[in-house]
Design a protein around this motif. Structure first.
Motif, PDB file in Angstrom:
ATOM      1  N   ILE A   1      19.853  20.246   8.931  1.00 28.66           N
ATOM      2  CA  ILE A   1      18.176  20.340   8.040  1.00 28.66           C
ATOM      3  C   ILE A   1      17.570  19.008   7.983  1.00 28.66           C
ATOM      4  O   ILE A   1      16.619  18.850   7.822  1.00 28.66           O
ATOM      5  CB  ILE A   1      18.426  21.514   7.263  1.00 28.66           C
ATOM      6  N   ILE A   2      18.013  18.431   6.979  1.00 31.77           N
ATOM      7  CA  ILE A   2      17.328  16.980   6.577  1.00 31.77           C
ATOM      8  C   ILE A   2      17.350  15.387   7.821  1.00 31.77           C
ATOM      9  O   ILE A   2      16.626  15.662   7.922  1.00 31.77           O
ATOM     10  CB  ILE A   2      18.126  17.155   5.450  1.00 31.77           C
ATOM     11  N   ALA A   3      18.286  16.064   8.207  1.00 28.52           N
ATOM     12  CA  ALA A   3      18.763  14.922   9.492  1.00 28.52           C
ATOM     13  C   ALA A   3      17.116  15.800  10.555  1.00 28.52           C
ATOM     14  O   ALA A   3      16.413  14.508  11.346  1.00 28.52           O
ATOM     15  CB  ALA A   3      20.190  15.297  10.609  1.00 28.52           C
ATOM     16  N   ILE A   4      17.006  16.949  11.204  1.00 31.82           N
ATOM     17  CA  ILE A   4      16.076  17.479  12.004  1.00 31.82           C
ATOM     18  C   ILE A   4      14.457  17.381  11.078  1.00 31.82           C
ATOM     19  O   ILE A   4      13.469  16.611  12.562  1.00 31.82           O
ATOM     20  CB  ILE A   4      16.150  18.473  11.424  1.00 31.82           C
ATOM     21  N   ILE A   5      14.469  17.174  10.182  1.00 23.78           N
ATOM     22  CA  ILE A   5      13.013  16.756   9.428  1.00 23.78           C
ATOM     23  C   ILE A   5      12.802  15.493   9.400  1.00 23.78           C
ATOM     24  O   ILE A   5      12.087  14.926   9.830  1.00 23.78           O
ATOM     25  CB  ILE A   5      12.740  16.878   7.717  1.00 23.78           C
ATOM     26  N   ALA A   6      14.074  14.481   9.420  1.00 22.77           N
ATOM     27  CA  ALA A   6      13.877  13.079   9.788  1.00 22.77           C
ATOM     28  C   ALA A   6      13.340  12.638  10.809  1.00 22.77           C
ATOM     29  O   ALA A   6      12.830  12.099  11.288  1.00 22.77           O
ATOM     30  CB  ALA A   6      14.723  13.025   8.496  1.00 22.77           C
ATOM     31  N   TRP A   7      13.841  13.346  11.887  1.00 21.52           N
ATOM     32  CA  TRP A   7      13.585  13.306  12.997  1.00 21.52           C
ATOM     33  C   TRP A   7      12.299  13.713  13.118  1.00 21.52           C
ATOM     34  O   TRP A   7      10.807  12.894  13.819  1.00 21.52           O
ATOM     35  CB  TRP A   7      14.425  14.046  14.492  1.00 21.52           C
ATOM     36  N   ALA A   8      11.625  14.496  13.005  1.00 19.58           N
ATOM     37  CA  ALA A   8      10.429  14.733  12.904  1.00 19.58           C
ATOM     38  C   ALA A   8       9.173  13.862  12.131  1.00 19.58           C
ATOM     39  O   ALA A   8       8.234  13.718  13.219  1.00 19.58           O
ATOM     40  CB  ALA A   8      10.270  16.267  12.365  1.00 19.58           C
ATOM     41  N   LEU A   9       9.413  13.680  11.369  1.00 22.09           N
ATOM     42  CA  LEU A   9       8.644  12.496  10.415  1.00 22.09           C
ATOM     43  C   LEU A   9       8.647  11.221  11.134  1.00 22.09           C
ATOM     44  O   LEU A   9       7.227  10.721  10.781  1.00 22.09           O
ATOM     45  CB  LEU A   9       9.492  12.474   8.730  1.00 22.09           C
ATOM     46  N   ARG A  10      10.139  10.731  11.801  1.00 21.84           N
ATOM     47  CA  ARG A  10       9.491   9.719  12.007  1.00 21.84           C
ATOM     48  C   ARG A  10       9.353   9.171  13.713  1.00 21.84           C
ATOM     49  O   ARG A  10       8.289   8.240  13.717  1.00 21.84           O
ATOM     50  CB  ARG A  10      11.360   8.860  12.433  1.00 21.84           C
ATOM     51  N   ARG A  11       8.791  10.679  14.041  1.00 22.67           N
ATOM     52  CA  ARG A  11       7.833  10.152  15.366  1.00 22.67           C
ATOM     53  C   ARG A  11       6.567   9.584  14.942  1.00 22.67           C
ATOM     54  O   ARG A  11       5.640   9.108  16.015  1.00 22.67           O
ATOM     55  CB  ARG A  11       7.587  12.179  15.469  1.00 22.67           C
ATOM     56  N   ARG A  12       6.160   9.625  13.892  1.00 22.09           N
ATOM     57  CA  ARG A  12       4.722   9.481  13.891  1.00 22.09           C
ATOM     58  C   ARG A  12       4.423   7.809  12.947  1.00 22.09           C
ATOM     59  O   ARG A  12       3.492   7.416  12.989  1.00 22.09           O
ATOM     60  CB  ARG A  12       4.123   9.806  12.185  1.00 22.09           C
TER      61      ARG A  12
ATOM     62  N   THR B   1       1.008  -1.409   0.421  1.00 21.13           N
ATOM     63  CA  THR B   1       0.116  -0.173  -0.166  1.00 21.13           C
ATOM     64  C   THR B   1       0.904   1.427   0.167  1.00 21.13           C
ATOM     65  O   THR B   1       1.808   1.118   0.065  1.00 21.13           O
ATOM     66  CB  THR B   1      -1.002  -0.197   1.585  1.00 21.13           C
ATOM     67  N   GLY B   2       0.132   1.773  -0.037  1.00 15.74           N
ATOM     68  CA  GLY B   2       0.714   3.613  -0.456  1.00 15.74           C
ATOM     69  C   GLY B   2       1.627   3.466   1.214  1.00 15.74           C
ATOM     70  O   GLY B   2       2.410   4.057   1.497  1.00 15.74           O
ATOM     71  N   THR B   3       0.919   3.255   2.073  1.00  8.46           N
ATOM     72  CA  THR B   3       1.097   3.856   4.040  1.00  8.46           C
ATOM     73  C   THR B   3       2.869   2.783   3.405  1.00  8.46           C
ATOM     74  O   THR B   3       3.967   3.084   3.741  1.00  8.46           O
ATOM     75  CB  THR B   3       0.447   2.576   4.932  1.00  8.46           C
ATOM     76  N   HIS B   4       3.263   1.374   3.258  1.00  9.30           N
ATOM     77  CA  HIS B   4       4.141   0.727   2.689  1.00  9.30           C
ATOM     78  C   HIS B   4       5.277   1.359   2.815  1.00  9.30           C
ATOM     79  O   HIS B   4       6.415   2.108   3.376  1.00  9.30           O
ATOM     80  CB  HIS B   4       4.152  -0.685   2.380  1.00  9.30           C
ATOM     81  N   VAL B   5       5.108   2.550   1.547  1.00  6.40           N
ATOM     82  CA  VAL B   5       5.576   3.302   0.704  1.00  6.40           C
ATOM     83  C   VAL B   5       6.671   4.444   1.674  1.00  6.40           C
ATOM     84  O   VAL B   5       7.154   4.422   1.248  1.00  6.40           O
ATOM     85  CB  VAL B   5       5.641   3.756  -0.906  1.00  6.40           C
ATOM     86  N   SER B   6       5.627   4.910   1.592  1.00 11.98           N
ATOM     87  CA  SER B   6       5.508   6.450   2.785  1.00 11.98           C
ATOM     88  C   SER B   6       6.376   5.631   4.156  1.00 11.98           C
ATOM     89  O   SER B   6       7.291   7.043   4.274  1.00 11.98           O
ATOM     90  CB  SER B   6       3.837   7.171   3.403  1.00 11.98           C
ATOM     91  N   TRP B   7       5.875   4.930   4.988  1.00 15.24           N
ATOM     92  CA  TRP B   7       6.852   4.482   5.788  1.00 15.24           C
ATOM     93  C   TRP B   7       8.302   4.218   5.934  1.00 15.24           C
ATOM     94  O   TRP B   7       9.243   4.370   5.878  1.00 15.24           O
ATOM     95  CB  TRP B   7       6.094   3.091   6.258  1.00 15.24           C
ATOM     96  N   THR B   8       8.513   2.956   4.463  1.00 15.17           N
ATOM     97  CA  THR B   8      10.022   3.045   4.062  1.00 15.17           C
ATOM     98  C   THR B   8      10.575   4.136   3.123  1.00 15.17           C
ATOM     99  O   THR B   8      11.882   4.440   3.845  1.00 15.17           O
ATOM    100  CB  THR B   8       9.458   2.324   2.523  1.00 15.17           C
ATOM    101  N   LEU B   9      10.406   5.201   2.755  1.00 12.39           N
ATOM    102  CA  LEU B   9      10.414   6.765   2.044  1.00 12.39           C
ATOM    103  C   LEU B   9      11.413   7.231   3.989  1.00 12.39           C
ATOM    104  O   LEU B   9      11.828   7.973   3.950  1.00 12.39           O
ATOM    105  CB  LEU B   9       9.290   7.681   1.417  1.00 12.39           C
ATOM    106  N   ILE B  10      10.359   7.398   4.894  1.00 15.35           N
ATOM    107  CA  ILE B  10      10.062   7.956   5.978  1.00 15.35           C
ATOM    108  C   ILE B  10      11.594   7.701   6.144  1.00 15.35           C
ATOM    109  O   ILE B  10      13.301   8.134   6.765  1.00 15.35           O
ATOM    110  CB  ILE B  10       9.466   8.407   6.883  1.00 15.35           C
ATOM    111  N   ALA B  11      11.431   6.058   6.394  1.00 15.14           N
ATOM    112  CA  ALA B  11      12.727   5.208   7.131  1.00 15.14           C
ATOM    113  C   ALA B  11      14.074   5.595   6.115  1.00 15.14           C
ATOM    114  O   ALA B  11      15.461   5.896   7.173  1.00 15.14           O
ATOM    115  CB  ALA B  11      12.625   3.718   7.135  1.00 15.14           C
ATOM    116  N   SER B  12      13.890   5.768   5.008  1.00 20.78           N
ATOM    117  CA  SER B  12      14.791   5.645   3.960  1.00 20.78           C
ATOM    118  C   SER B  12      15.975   7.333   3.941  1.00 20.78           C
ATOM    119  O   SER B  12      16.336   7.445   3.320  1.00 20.78           O
ATOM    120  CB  SER B  12      14.607   5.286   3.355  1.00 20.78           C
TER     121      SER B  12
END
Length: 445
Positions: free
Chosen positions: A178-189, A8-19
């Protein structure tokens, strides 16, 4: 339930955030190489040996970060690790951008490396553990592509401001912070790995994950219905899973030396030939990395999970292409021929995107049980990056002697990988034909 779910799109979005960890790993590699000349000039470093120190320190940091945090990810969870490491990366990258002496720069390089070593193996474990068994290879495609995108973003910046010296250095590392801070924020979900929750008996935490990932049966999960996972000790990684560990170590060694050499020294290597300007060298590097994305999306993505036509033939094809790409460099008239160099870059770029790198990732994930999967990744990454660090220390000296030596070493490595994996497909197919199998099945085999 999760194994048989539709992708699903959720699998993909979670993967992109982890990636995003892969993006920042690539940023560390390419950023070190792209800005090497600038930081050496700014800090008045003229020693050829010291020129290899940024690569040495980042790789050693990654190696020990993976070794230490791999087992911690198995003990405390995947989410525990990747919620913390991005903040550490961000702070170190921004401080590195304003380093004022060689020693402090090396300290910040080391901290960046440690955070990468903690993050990427953990993120891969997480992705593999929530992926459907028929889509695990597809999702790992995104981790590979995010790595290349990270390099291409930096190269675009470098091409735009290539002659600005320390400004280029600061721009690259501030951007990565800056990208690392964005990654930290997105991964909280993101949720914890469902398999880790089962391992630790946290059945109530599984409900949200299975519901989000498309299972209609999430309410049935309990101690009586969930699968039973054995919790292995760290030492059993070597005693009971020594074969898979040895196989993964070999693949990472064959891949890691050529890849880390190009990742951190591409501009240094090809600028030494004095064939084209620095800006054109950056453009060549963009061609090399960019060429890996297309086969990854158009060929590997659609074939990797197909039984019989997936990982094994893709790996052999891509390893052969990678071997040829480097062996072209051992003939000096080719080495000083720009069209041949472009062919070499394209062969390696297409080859690695076609299979050799993403399949190496898959093989290193699929053969370990959940309780030591992160530990296995951490140990393998330790060996790969430690070996790359030692080789990186001497890479400037090798390049100074002759670039042809790089061609010989990397070409032979990929040729040996082609032969060994080819033989494994005949004598031990369970190691290399893992399409559409659950993680429990591949670890059990």
């Amino acid at each position: 339930m999760l194994d048989n779910a539709n992708l699903t799109g959720t699998h993909v979005s979670w993967t992109l955030i982890a990636s995003l960890g892969d993006f920042l790993d690539a940023g560390m590699f390419a950023g070190t190489g792209i800005t090497l000349s600038a930081i050496l000039a700014y800090l008045h470093i003229t020693s050829t040996l010291l020129a290899g120190f940024p690569a040495l320190i980042t790789l050693l940091g990654t190696a020990f970060g993976a070794l230490v945090f791999g087992p911690l990810g198995d003990k405390y969870g995947r989410k525990f690790i990747y919620q913390v490491d991005m903040i550490v990366y961000a702070v170190a990258a921004i401080l590195l951008a304003f380093s004022f002496n060689f020693i402090w720069a090396m300290v910040f390089y080391a901290i960046i490396g440690i955070s990468v070593g903690a993050d990427v193996p953990t993120s891969w474990s997480l992705i593999s553990e929530f992926a459907p068994k028929s889509g695990r290879g597809k999702l790992m495609t995104y981790t590979n592509i995010m790595w290349y995108v990270g390099v291409l973003v930096e190269l675009a910046i470098a091409i735009a401001i290539y002659n600005t010296g320390i400004t280029l250095f600061r721009t690259i590392w501030i951007m990565l912070g800056i990208i690392a801070i964005i990654a930290w924020a997105l991964r909280r979900r993101l949720t914890e790995s469902p398999r880790f929750d089962v391992l630790k008996g946290r059945y109530e935490d599984l409900h949200s994950a299975t519901k989000i990932l498309g299972s209609a049966q999430e309410a049935t999960i309990s101690a009586s219905t969930a699968p039973k996972y054995k919790e292995y000790r760290y030492g059993e990684l070597f005693t009971k899973y020594g074969g898979p560990l040895l196989f993964a170590w070999f693949l990472y060694l064959m891949w890691g030396i050529p890849a880390s050499t190009y990742g951190e020294f591409f501009p240094y290597i090809f600028s030494s030939l004095h064939l084209v300007s620095t800006r054109v060298v950056f453009a060549f590097e963009a061609i090399y990395f960019g060429s890996a994305i297309v086969p990854g999306l158009l060929i590997y993505y659609f074939l990797t999970d197909k039984v019989g036509v997936g990982r094994y033939p893709l790996y052999l094809t891509s390893a052969a292409m990678s071997a040829v790409s480097f062996l072209l460099l051992v003939y000096k008239p080719f080495l000083y021929n720009v069209p041949v160099l472009l062919i070499s870059f394209l062969l390696f770029g297409i080859g690695q995107g076609l299979g050799v790198w993403p399949i190496t990732r898959l093989y290193s994930l699929e053969h370990f049980p959940t309780s030591i999967r992160n530990s296995g990744q951490g140990f393998i990454w330790f060996t790969m990056r430690f070996e790359g660090a030692i080789f990186g220390l001497f890479t400037p000296l090798i390049v100074k002697a002759s670039v042809t030596y790089i061609g010989w070493i990397a070409g032979i490595f990929f040729l040996v990988a082609f032969i060994v994996v080819g033989v494994m497909g005949v004598v031990a197919p369970g190691y290399v034909r893992t399409e559409s199998k659950s993680l429990e099945q591949t670890a059990g085999e």
